[in-house]
Design a protein around this motif. Structure first.
Motif, PDB file in Angstrom:
ATOM      1  N   ARG A   5       0.817  -1.217   0.000  1.00 49.55           N
ATOM      2  CA  ARG A   5       0.000   0.000   0.000  1.00 49.55           C
ATOM      3  C   ARG A   5       0.850   1.266   0.000  1.00 49.55           C
ATOM      4  NH1 ARG A   5      -5.385  -0.488   0.437  1.00 49.55           N
ATOM      5  NH2 ARG A   5      -6.118  -2.543   0.967  1.00 49.55           N
ATOM      6  N   ILE A   6       2.135   1.143   0.221  1.00 53.89           N
ATOM      7  CA  ILE A   6       3.009   2.313   0.286  1.00 53.89           C
ATOM      8  C   ILE A   6       3.049   3.038  -1.062  1.00 53.89           C
ATOM      9  CG2 ILE A   6       5.229   1.230  -0.294  1.00 53.89           C
ATOM     10  CD1 ILE A   6       4.870   3.579   2.641  1.00 53.89           C
ATOM     11  N   TRP A   7       2.735   2.338  -2.141  1.00 53.80           N
ATOM     12  CA  TRP A   7       2.832   2.919  -3.488  1.00 53.80           C
ATOM     13  C   TRP A   7       1.493   3.420  -4.026  1.00 53.80           C
ATOM     14  CZ3 TRP A   7       7.554   4.101  -4.168  1.00 53.80           C
ATOM     15  CH2 TRP A   7       8.565   3.296  -3.645  1.00 53.80           C
ATOM     16  N   SER A   8       0.453   3.433  -3.198  1.00 49.16           N
ATOM     17  CA  SER A   8      -0.869   3.905  -3.630  1.00 49.16           C
ATOM     18  C   SER A   8      -1.376   4.970  -2.685  1.00 49.16           C
ATOM     19  CB  SER A   8      -1.878   2.750  -3.622  1.00 49.16           C
ATOM     20  OG  SER A   8      -1.456   1.712  -4.456  1.00 49.16           O
ATOM     21  N   TYR A   9      -2.094   5.941  -3.229  1.00 49.30           N
ATOM     22  CA  TYR A   9      -2.720   6.946  -2.372  1.00 49.30           C
ATOM     23  C   TYR A   9      -3.790   6.281  -1.519  1.00 49.30           C
ATOM     24  CZ  TYR A   9      -0.635  10.740  -5.088  1.00 49.30           C
ATOM     25  OH  TYR A   9       0.244  11.597  -5.692  1.00 49.30           O
ATOM     26  N   ALA A  10      -3.884   6.666  -0.264  1.00 46.59           N
ATOM     27  CA  ALA A  10      -4.941   6.162   0.613  1.00 46.59           C
ATOM     28  C   ALA A  10      -6.283   6.689   0.095  1.00 46.59           C
ATOM     29  CB  ALA A  10      -4.707   6.629   2.045  1.00 46.59           C
ATOM     30  N   PRO A  11      -7.346   5.895   0.237  1.00 50.95           N
ATOM     31  CA  PRO A  11      -8.660   6.325  -0.255  1.00 50.95           C
ATOM     32  C   PRO A  11      -9.123   7.659   0.324  1.00 50.95           C
ATOM     33  CG  PRO A  11      -8.712   4.010   0.371  1.00 50.95           C
ATOM     34  CD  PRO A  11      -7.372   4.551   0.808  1.00 50.95           C
ATOM     35  N   ASP A  12      -8.720   7.975   1.556  1.00 46.91           N
ATOM     36  CA  ASP A  12      -9.153   9.220   2.199  1.00 46.91           C
ATOM     37  C   ASP A  12      -8.137  10.358   2.063  1.00 46.91           C
ATOM     38  OD1 ASP A  12      -7.238   8.113   3.852  1.00 46.91           O
ATOM     39  OD2 ASP A  12      -8.369   8.410   5.699  1.00 46.91           O
ATOM     40  N   SER A  13      -7.178  10.221   1.146  1.00 45.59           N
ATOM     41  CA  SER A  13      -6.125  11.241   0.996  1.00 45.59           C
ATOM     42  C   SER A  13      -6.591  12.478   0.236  1.00 45.59           C
ATOM     43  CB  SER A  13      -4.917  10.647   0.271  1.00 45.59           C
ATOM     44  OG  SER A  13      -5.236  10.360  -1.081  1.00 45.59           O
ATOM     45  N   GLY A  14      -7.684  12.356  -0.491  1.00 43.05           N
ATOM     46  CA  GLY A  14      -8.141  13.476  -1.315  1.00 43.05           C
ATOM     47  C   GLY A  14      -7.591  13.437  -2.724  1.00 43.05           C
ATOM     48  N   HIS A  15      -6.863  12.373  -3.052  1.00 41.30           N
ATOM     49  CA  HIS A  15      -6.305  12.257  -4.400  1.00 41.30           C
ATOM     50  C   HIS A  15      -7.398  11.958  -5.411  1.00 41.30           C
ATOM     51  CE1 HIS A  15      -4.402  10.050  -7.778  1.00 41.30           C
ATOM     52  NE2 HIS A  15      -3.591  11.090  -7.708  1.00 41.30           N
ATOM     53  N   VAL A  16      -7.343  12.653  -6.535  1.00 40.56           N
ATOM     54  CA  VAL A  16      -8.267  12.428  -7.644  1.00 40.56           C
ATOM     55  C   VAL A  16      -7.425  12.002  -8.838  1.00 40.56           C
ATOM     56  CG1 VAL A  16      -9.930  13.494  -9.209  1.00 40.56           C
ATOM     57  CG2 VAL A  16      -9.883  14.158  -6.785  1.00 40.56           C
TER      58      VAL A  16
END
Length: 123
Positions: A5-16
């Motif tokens: 998971r270190i290589w993916s934005y967390a679902p709640d990060s605000g990333h679009v």
């Protein structure tokens, strides 16, 4: 944080997905570390290349996307779940070719994955 998971934005990060974050201010839990120069995702290892300016003697640091705590598009700010010292002590980023080097990226991911969890504080 699990290494996968270190290589993916967390679902709640605000990333679009598809959003251009270039130029956003990048802040650790204890202050600003620089500005986002670019993002890359070779081998499925999504990361940020942060230009630290004079803070770390003009060098850049590489930060896995999973370290991002939040993205504020209105303030143009990315908040990380690490300290300035953590970012400074990460495996040294020296050349652009390292953004495609699986061995180097694995070392960076392992380093950030071992850091203790940190809560973001307003900076």
């Amino acid at each position: 944080m699990a290494i996968d998971r270190i290589w993916s934005y967390a679902p709640d990060s605000g990333h679009v997905e598809g959003q251009d974050l270039t130029g956003f201010t990048v802040a650790a839990t204890d202050g600003t570390i620089g500005h986002l120069d670019r993002e890359a995702a070779p081998h499925g290892m999504r990361h940020l290349v942060v230009d630290t300016g004079v803070w770390v003697f003009g060098r850049s640091v590489l930060v896995p996307a999973g370290v991002v705590n939040g993205i504020d598009t209105q303030a143009r700010k990315i908040t990380l779940a690490c300290t300035r010292g953590d970012a400074k002590e990460a495996p040294r980023f020296q050349t652009d070719s390292e953004t495609r080097d699986r061995e180097y990226l694995t070392a960076v991911g392992d380093y950030y994955d071992r850091l203790p969890p940190r809560e973001a504080t307003p900076v």
